[in-house]
Design a protein around this motif. Structure first.
Motif, PDB file in Angstrom:
ATOM      1  N   GLY A 164       0.845  -0.985  -0.003  1.00 31.48           N
ATOM      2  CA  GLY A 164       0.179   0.081  -0.158  1.00 31.48           C
ATOM      3  C   GLY A 164       0.858   1.331  -0.168  1.00 31.48           C
ATOM      4  O   GLY A 164       0.421   2.338  -0.245  1.00 31.48           O
ATOM      5  N   MET A 165       1.998   1.195   0.455  1.00 33.19           N
ATOM      6  CA  MET A 165       3.021   2.305   0.347  1.00 33.19           C
ATOM      7  C   MET A 165       3.793   2.156  -1.139  1.00 33.19           C
ATOM      8  O   MET A 165       3.892   1.299  -1.522  1.00 33.19           O
ATOM      9  CB  MET A 165       4.104   2.132   1.506  1.00 33.19           C
ATOM     10  N   ARG A 166       3.939   3.636  -1.595  1.00 37.22           N
ATOM     11  CA  ARG A 166       4.456   3.439  -2.953  1.00 37.22           C
ATOM     12  C   ARG A 166       5.632   3.011  -3.175  1.00 37.22           C
ATOM     13  O   ARG A 166       5.907   2.311  -4.110  1.00 37.22           O
ATOM     14  CB  ARG A 166       4.647   5.029  -3.378  1.00 37.22           C
ATOM     15  N   ALA A 167       6.745   2.880  -2.100  1.00 42.69           N
ATOM     16  CA  ALA A 167       7.902   2.376  -2.322  1.00 42.69           C
ATOM     17  C   ALA A 167       7.851   0.689  -2.324  1.00 42.69           C
ATOM     18  O   ALA A 167       8.521   0.136  -2.729  1.00 42.69           O
ATOM     19  CB  ALA A 167       8.903   2.687  -1.151  1.00 42.69           C
ATOM     20  N   PHE A 168       6.644   0.221  -1.791  1.00 44.87           N
ATOM     21  CA  PHE A 168       6.570  -1.165  -1.847  1.00 44.87           C
ATOM     22  C   PHE A 168       5.699  -1.750  -3.252  1.00 44.87           C
ATOM     23  O   PHE A 168       6.075  -2.497  -4.029  1.00 44.87           O
ATOM     24  CB  PHE A 168       5.388  -1.776  -0.683  1.00 44.87           C
ATOM     25  N   ASP A 169       4.775  -0.755  -3.683  1.00 44.87           N
ATOM     26  CA  ASP A 169       3.934  -0.948  -4.879  1.00 44.87           C
ATOM     27  C   ASP A 169       4.581  -0.508  -6.139  1.00 44.87           C
ATOM     28  O   ASP A 169       4.231  -1.276  -6.987  1.00 44.87           O
ATOM     29  CB  ASP A 169       2.423  -0.231  -4.864  1.00 44.87           C
ATOM     30  N   GLU A 170       5.237   0.382  -6.126  1.00 47.90           N
ATOM     31  CA  GLU A 170       5.650   1.107  -7.601  1.00 47.90           C
ATOM     32  C   GLU A 170       7.058   0.918  -7.888  1.00 47.90           C
ATOM     33  O   GLU A 170       8.028   0.512  -6.986  1.00 47.90           O
ATOM     34  CB  GLU A 170       5.543   2.550  -7.560  1.00 47.90           C
TER      35      GLU A 170
END
Length: 487
Positions: free
Chosen positions: A375-381
């Motif tokens: 759900g955090m950008r650094a995990f997802d993107e």
């Protein structure tokens, strides 16, 4: 002293298409990312440039395909020799144009020569099968060239990611139209043009057209082009696949990745941190195989983080031409702003900035984020920046679940003291490349490269995949004499 292969006078405001010619689409200013100043100017290809080049390539291709395999192989092997002989004058262009540090530029040239040599070997491989047939009849399945292959390549490893498609396409008897990224037209395009020109490739078989989306769209639509080989982002790849597919072209898509490096609690923390640093920060994290998720088992988490933070503090980022730096600049101001936004948004969402997050110009310090969760950008993107995003897990089922979350499926690495444990975990991972006790960054001329899910369309490039990729089957039958049918 041997003259350098590359001279800006050759390509100033030009493109390479039956020699160096003025582009109809105007001029591209190529910026040096370390200084954000103009490095050189090249021609910008428009639709008319693409149409002219594609027609020329189609006209030249039959004679090239009709040559013996040995003749094509000689050109390729001479090109590989030239890449090795001119490393000293070619490497600075890669460094200045793409922000590569010296070691990365040298390895890129070494790998590029390897890809060309592998293609030279492929040129003389068996390219057909004898099939079952009735008495008096011979039935053959033969691999034949497609015709004209268009290659669209990215900025991050501009030489390798262009030449790994250009060389085998030529080896198989095709002509090539190459559109390098407009930010790296020299190391991703004109360098290749000059090497093959000097190696004796006949005119008309290789065209290099720097350009933007207009040129890419024209390649996908042009009736003289049979195949598109694209490397780049998943978003752009979807557009390429849609347009090229509508025109019934063969399409090879090598796209993005959010690659997990899984560190199990039986690993050596020093070795694990070294693999994590290499996987997350090499070439500023601007590699499709970058370790975009560092999944660390709870029992070893603190030890790995401590070592990774210490490495971040001792890896300087700066201008590759100025001295001994470990990381160069990000490719552009836009990419810098994206990286900074992802880091800021992830910290605002609850992650901890353990190291980095600082910058000078486009040079972004190696960064460590802990407490990163789905759900955090650094995990997802896909970040495409030097950011080690660390997520803790407890057991192997959780590790596999975290690794497989999201749309990508390119590469994975597992660091463990037990090969059997690593291989068992690897069976659950949805990736095109799996590396046990190695980082996610691994590729070479002999290995088929490609991903699953949104990391590609199921095609592979390099090694044993090249003959399948750049040719098509033709069925041929021969009878000693024609015989009558009932009609």
């Amino acid at each position: 002293m041997e003259a350098p292969l590359l001279s800006a006078d050759q390509w100033a405001e030009r493109l390479f298409s039956d020699g160096w010619r003025v582009a109809q689409g105007g001029v591209i200013e190529v910026l040096e990312p370390a200084t954000e100043t103009v490095l050189t100017c090249v021609g910008r290809a428009d639709r008319s440039d693409v149409a002219r080049a594609a027609a020329s390539a189609r006209a030249a291709q039959p004679a090239w395909a009709a040559l013996t395999a040995d003749a094509r192989q000689k050109v390729l092997l001479r090109a590989a020799d030239l890449l090795e002989q001119h490393t000293a004058d070619l490497a600075p262009w890669i460094m200045r144009e793409s922000g590569s540090v010296g070691g990365k530029a040298a390895v890129e040239l070494e790998h590029a020569a390897g890809f060309v040599r592998q293609a030279g070997v492929m040129a003389t491989e068996a390219a057909g099968l004898v099939l079952p047939a009735a008495p008096g009849k011979t039935s053959i399945a033969r691999r034949v060239p497609l015709g004209v292959v268009a290659v669209i390549s990215p900025f991050n490893f501009p030489l390798v990611l262009s030449i790994r498609a250009v060389a085998p396409a030529l080896a198989a008897g095709n002509a090539v139209v190459l559109k390098p990224d407009p930010r790296t037209p020299i190391s991703g395009g004109f360098l290749i043009a000059r090497v093959f020109e000097a190696a004796g490739l006949p005119e008309g078989l290789l065209h290099v057209l720097p350009g933007d989306a207009e040129a890419g769209d024209a390649l996908c639509r042009d009736p003289n082009i049979a195949m598109i080989a694209f490397t780049g982002s998943t978003g752009a790849g979807r557009k390429v696949g849609e347009v090229a597919g509508a025109h019934l072209k063969k399409v090879s898509l090598e796209l993005g990745g959010k690659n997990p490096l899984i560190i199990l609690d039986d690993a050596d923390p020093d070795v694990a941190a070294s693999n994590a640093a290499w996987g997350a920060w090499l070439h500023q994290g601007q590699i499709c195989m970058t370790a975009g998720r560092l999944l660390v088992q709870r029992g070893i988490h603190d030890a790995v983080v401590e070592r990774l933070v210490a490495k971040a503090a001792h890896l300087p980022a700066g201008d590759p031409m100025s001295g001994n730096v470990a990381l160069g600049p990000l490719i552009s101001r836009g990419q810098f702003e994206r990286v900074q936004a992802i880091v800021s948004d992830t910290v605002a969402a609850g992650a901890h900035l353990a190291a980095g997050g600082t910058y000078q110009g486009l040079c972004y310090a190696p960064t460590v984020l802990t407490g990163v969760t789905p759900g955090m950008r650094a995990f997802d993107e896909e970040i495409f920046g030097p950011v080690a995003a660390i997520t803790v897990f407890d057991d192997l089922d959780e590790a596999a679940h975290l690794a497989n979350l999201g749309e990508y499926g390119l590469a994975a690495g597992i660091i463990t003291g037990s090969v059997g444990r690593g291989m068992e975990l690897g069976k659950a991972l949805e990736v095109g490349h799996l590396h046990i006790n190695d980082a996610t960054l691994d590729a070479g001329p002999h290995a088929p490269f490609g991903g699953m899910k949104a990391s590609g369309n199921g095609t592979r490039i390099s090694g044993p995949a090249n003959l399948d990729e750049f040719t098509t089957w033709r069925w041929e039958t021969v009878k000693v004499a024609a015989t009558a049918y009932p009609f």
